[in-house]
Motif scaffolding. Sequence first.
Motif, PDB file in Angstrom:
ATOM      1  N   GLY A 175       0.801  -1.212   0.000  1.00 32.91           N
ATOM      2  CA  GLY A 175       0.000   0.000   0.000  1.00 32.91           C
ATOM      3  C   GLY A 175       0.834   1.261   0.000  1.00 32.91           C
ATOM      4  N   ASN A 176       0.236   2.329   0.522  1.00 31.73           N
ATOM      5  CA  ASN A 176       0.905   3.625   0.587  1.00 31.73           C
ATOM      6  C   ASN A 176       1.977   3.626   1.670  1.00 31.73           C
ATOM      7  N   ASN A 177       2.786   4.661   1.675  1.00 32.31           N
ATOM      8  CA  ASN A 177       3.777   4.813   2.743  1.00 32.31           C
ATOM      9  C   ASN A 177       3.083   4.937   4.093  1.00 32.31           C
ATOM     10  N   GLN A 178       3.803   4.604   5.153  1.00 31.63           N
ATOM     11  CA  GLN A 178       3.159   4.359   6.430  1.00 31.63           C
ATOM     12  C   GLN A 178       4.052   4.691   7.618  1.00 31.63           C
ATOM     13  N   MET A 179       3.466   4.580   8.795  1.00 32.65           N
ATOM     14  CA  MET A 179       4.199   4.663  10.055  1.00 32.65           C
ATOM     15  C   MET A 179       3.899   3.399  10.853  1.00 32.65           C
ATOM     16  N   LEU A 180       4.945   2.824  11.428  1.00 31.58           N
ATOM     17  CA  LEU A 180       4.803   1.623  12.237  1.00 31.58           C
ATOM     18  C   LEU A 180       5.364   1.881  13.627  1.00 31.58           C
ATOM     19  N   CYS A 181       4.969   1.040  14.564  1.00 32.76           N
ATOM     20  CA  CYS A 181       5.453   1.153  15.938  1.00 32.76           C
ATOM     21  C   CYS A 181       6.135  -0.148  16.327  1.00 32.76           C
ATOM     22  N   GLY A 182       7.357  -0.055  16.846  1.00 31.86           N
ATOM     23  CA  GLY A 182       8.106  -1.232  17.223  1.00 31.86           C
ATOM     24  C   GLY A 182       8.413  -1.266  18.704  1.00 31.86           C
ATOM     25  N   ASP A 183       8.472  -2.468  19.240  1.00 24.05           N
ATOM     26  CA  ASP A 183       8.886  -2.685  20.626  1.00 24.05           C
ATOM     27  C   ASP A 183      10.313  -3.216  20.598  1.00 24.05           C
ATOM     28  N   PRO A 184      11.293  -2.444  21.047  1.00 23.59           N
ATOM     29  CA  PRO A 184      12.689  -2.901  21.003  1.00 23.59           C
ATOM     30  C   PRO A 184      12.948  -4.148  21.845  1.00 23.59           C
ATOM     31  N   GLU A 185      12.096  -4.401  22.826  1.00 22.94           N
ATOM     32  CA  GLU A 185      12.305  -5.558  23.696  1.00 22.94           C
ATOM     33  C   GLU A 185      11.833  -6.851  23.046  1.00 22.94           C
ATOM     34  N   THR A 186      10.636  -6.847  22.470  1.00 21.81           N
ATOM     35  CA  THR A 186      10.067  -8.068  21.890  1.00 21.81           C
ATOM     36  C   THR A 186      10.307  -8.177  20.397  1.00 21.81           C
ATOM     37  N   GLY A 187      10.641  -7.061  19.756  1.00 20.74           N
ATOM     38  CA  GLY A 187      10.843  -7.072  18.319  1.00 20.74           C
ATOM     39  C   GLY A 187       9.567  -6.932  17.528  1.00 20.74           C
ATOM     40  N   GLU A 188       8.419  -6.795  18.187  1.00 22.98           N
ATOM     41  CA  GLU A 188       7.150  -6.683  17.470  1.00 22.98           C
ATOM     42  C   GLU A 188       7.054  -5.370  16.698  1.00 22.98           C
ATOM     43  N   ILE A 189       6.423  -5.460  15.532  1.00 23.71           N
ATOM     44  CA  ILE A 189       6.224  -4.296  14.665  1.00 23.71           C
ATOM     45  C   ILE A 189       4.753  -4.251  14.280  1.00 23.71           C
ATOM     46  N   HIS A 190       4.090  -3.124  14.525  1.00 21.93           N
ATOM     47  CA  HIS A 190       2.668  -3.010  14.187  1.00 21.93           C
ATOM     48  C   HIS A 190       2.398  -1.705  13.436  1.00 21.93           C
ATOM     49  N   ARG A 191       1.610  -1.830  12.384  1.00 25.89           N
ATOM     50  CA  ARG A 191       1.294  -0.663  11.551  1.00 25.89           C
ATOM     51  C   ARG A 191       0.322   0.247  12.295  1.00 25.89           C
ATOM     52  N   PHE A 192       0.707   1.537  12.384  1.00 31.11           N
ATOM     53  CA  PHE A 192      -0.084   2.515  13.135  1.00 31.11           C
ATOM     54  C   PHE A 192      -0.800   3.502  12.225  1.00 31.11           C
ATOM     55  N   LEU A 193      -0.196   3.863  11.111  1.00 27.56           N
ATOM     56  CA  LEU A 193      -0.733   4.930  10.265  1.00 27.56           C
ATOM     57  C   LEU A 193      -0.366   4.648   8.815  1.00 27.56           C
ATOM     58  N   VAL A 194      -1.255   5.013   7.905  1.00 28.49           N
ATOM     59  CA  VAL A 194      -0.954   4.959   6.479  1.00 28.49           C
ATOM     60  C   VAL A 194      -1.283   6.314   5.869  1.00 28.49           C
ATOM     61  N   GLY A 195      -0.377   6.832   5.053  1.00 23.02           N
ATOM     62  CA  GLY A 195      -0.555   8.141   4.445  1.00 23.02           C
ATOM     63  C   GLY A 195      -1.356   8.095   3.161  1.00 23.02           C
ATOM     64  N   PRO A 196      -1.681   9.266   2.601  1.00 19.24           N
ATOM     65  CA  PRO A 196      -2.448   9.346   1.356  1.00 19.24           C
ATOM     66  C   PRO A 196      -1.612   8.973   0.136  1.00 19.24           C
ATOM     67  N   ILE A 197      -2.204   9.041  -1.027  1.00 23.56           N
ATOM     68  CA  ILE A 197      -1.583   8.604  -2.272  1.00 23.56           C
ATOM     69  C   ILE A 197      -0.292   9.372  -2.558  1.00 23.56           C
ATOM     70  N   ALA A 198       0.760   8.623  -2.867  1.00 17.97           N
ATOM     71  CA  ALA A 198       2.052   9.152  -3.325  1.00 17.97           C
ATOM     72  C   ALA A 198       2.734  10.049  -2.304  1.00 17.97           C
ATOM     73  N   SER A 199       2.412   9.887  -1.035  1.00 24.46           N
ATOM     74  CA  SER A 199       3.039  10.711  -0.004  1.00 24.46           C
ATOM     75  C   SER A 199       4.152   9.944   0.689  1.00 24.46           C
ATOM     76  N   GLU A 200       5.001  10.685   1.347  1.00 24.22           N
ATOM     77  CA  GLU A 200       5.991  10.154   2.283  1.00 24.22           C
ATOM     78  C   GLU A 200       5.532  10.532   3.677  1.00 24.22           C
ATOM     79  N   VAL A 201       5.652   9.622   4.625  1.00 29.47           N
ATOM     80  CA  VAL A 201       5.339   9.927   6.018  1.00 29.47           C
ATOM     81  C   VAL A 201       6.654  10.267   6.704  1.00 29.47           C
ATOM     82  N   THR A 202       6.786  11.508   7.147  1.00 28.94           N
ATOM     83  CA  THR A 202       8.087  11.957   7.661  1.00 28.94           C
ATOM     84  C   THR A 202       7.905  13.098   8.641  1.00 28.94           C
ATOM     85  N   GLY A 203       8.799  13.168   9.610  1.00 27.28           N
ATOM     86  CA  GLY A 203       8.710  14.214  10.618  1.00 27.28           C
ATOM     87  C   GLY A 203       7.856  13.753  11.775  1.00 27.28           C
ATOM     88  N   LEU A 204       8.372  13.869  12.977  1.00 34.92           N
ATOM     89  CA  LEU A 204       7.675  13.333  14.147  1.00 34.92           C
ATOM     90  C   LEU A 204       8.056  14.129  15.383  1.00 34.92           C
TER      91      LEU A 204
END
Length: 640
Positions: free
Chosen positions: A561-590
């Motif tokens: 899909g589109n570019n996105q933001m994910l959240c990771g747990d450094p302890e368990t290694g789990e990665i979960h998708r939190f946000l997806v951006g609109p068409i042809a965008s980059e998700v950047t800046g936090l």
Amino acid sequence: MSYENSHDLCSNLNNEQDSEFTRMTDKAVSRRGFLGGMGALSVGAFIGLTPMAQSVKAAMGTTVHSKLIGFKPIPASTADTVVVPEGYKVSNLISWGDPIFANAPEFDPSGNAPAADQALQFGDNTDGMSLFPLSDDRAVLAVNNEYTNNDLLFAHKGEKMTADDVKKAQNAHGVSVFEITKTADGWQVDRSGKLNRRITANTPMQLTGPAAGDALLKTDADPSGTQVLGTFNNCANGETPWGTYLTCEENFHGYFGTADDSYEVPAAQKRYGVKPADKRYQWSKFDARFDLAKNPNEPNRHGWVVEIDPMDPESKPLKRTALGRFKHENAALMIDNSGHVVVYLGDDERGEHLYKFVSKGKYNPNNQAANRNLLEEGTLYVAKFRADAGELKGKGEWIELTFGKNGLTPENGFNSQAEVLIHTRLAATQVGGTTMDRPEWVAVHPNKSSACCTLTNNKNRGKKDNQPVGGPNPRAGNKYGQIVRWTPSNGDHTAAEFDWDLFLIAGNPAVHAGGLQAGTSNITRENMFNSPDGLGFDQGGRLWIMTDGKYSNKDDFAGMGNNQMLCGDPETGEIHRFLVGPIASEVTGLTFSPDYKTMFVGIQHPGEKGKPSHFPGGGNSKPRSTVVMITREDGGVIGA
């Protein structure tokens, strides 16, 4: 920027890296190490996908086991909107062209507005940002405005440029600084804020540190080599505990050119991608400062980290030459337990390097005025990674980039510390730094135990002699990217040695049945992505990963899909998708509000290259880069 870095003009000429992954490392595999990054797993074992890996992969699925992550992961999306988890909501804070002053005109979508309007409005292509609290309900937000899309900025799409058009584009670059206030409806821009400021490609700045005043920084307009106009192509950022903002100059080379066919670009500038052609921005045609034949030293005055005081709109930004000159992604600053300031820095280009700066002086929490000089003097290092063949973990060292040491001598083309810093890339090659897969954002864990860097992608890996496959760069023609993590020796970030592993290798398990192209076992069909770019920890230790990759949603990238933001747990290694951006965008800046109940995220270049986006206005509106705010409907902490 784009998936493959649209300014792919440079070439690292070091061909002596073949032995850098040959030393012995600890191969012990712990359960925590495996889940936290699969760093102890060998390439051979991974390709075979051991029973342990299979069981972990099956067990993880989409279930959240992490004590840190409390939201329900979302699926991939190709919608022209920002998608967030159940129980969260999105609102817009500011978009390109919105006024940041009370007397500024509203955005004109026609593309015919003059340069003077843009000087009073939010700049284009939002990127890195930081929030500086003034009180519980008031803050200053500093936001990078990286570059311009001429097909959107101008009615003529950049095909009939004028001097005013160039000034307009220059005014759309740089940094936007403005006050925001918290109301019953959330945070809003205060156009009457006394600290509001636009910093552009023509704002007066000062060069400081060891390179300031060097002959390579002198021009006819500035024979002192200490005063420079402007900052542009500001990618990511950093902030200091003494209250200043760090903005990082990345692809500065693309703004220069000349019509003089006889001009020969110096070899040192070629390493940074400088070429006579000026097709994209066309600044050199109307602003002599960017004409290489007329001002050959001007490119040397860009590519630095710039320190800005957001609390003083009259202050002069400072280009900190001690931190080196290259295509800076961000500046991850922390205070080591020793009291020294440590800044980690990535150079975003294929086959470039990861750096570390250690201040000479120490941080004094009781003397913030004195702390403002800590980036003036210190030692710069480049990273060298080691690992046994096929291993995804190992050890490394920081090699000092100081004139007279490690071959940085006149015999090898370096005549002073100023030259080492102005030609940092050449110095890194000379000392044998490891060439990386586009090192971008660096983030330091809040407990200072480790740091991570996104390695976005690299089509040249395994194809160029100076970019062998191995260690932290384990795949040829790297399409998906990875995140490398390191732990300093004895917990001391000023130390010369470190241990490293790979927190994750991105991939597509829906397309590739196994092996490195499928990614490490914390990458599944439910959370897969490509090209990790932006990176940041929150106070709770959650790792937020933003992507700037291929959004074709087909072939090797099918299902992402589109570019996105994910959240990771450094302890368990789990990665979960939190946000997806609109068409042809980059998700950047936090960045976050002080209570971590509002997340500010940048949506850059929606609808780039004519893609069918109309974000954020909808309908048939012109797409505009936008800072959005994410909150929980129950008012809780983001991600928890």
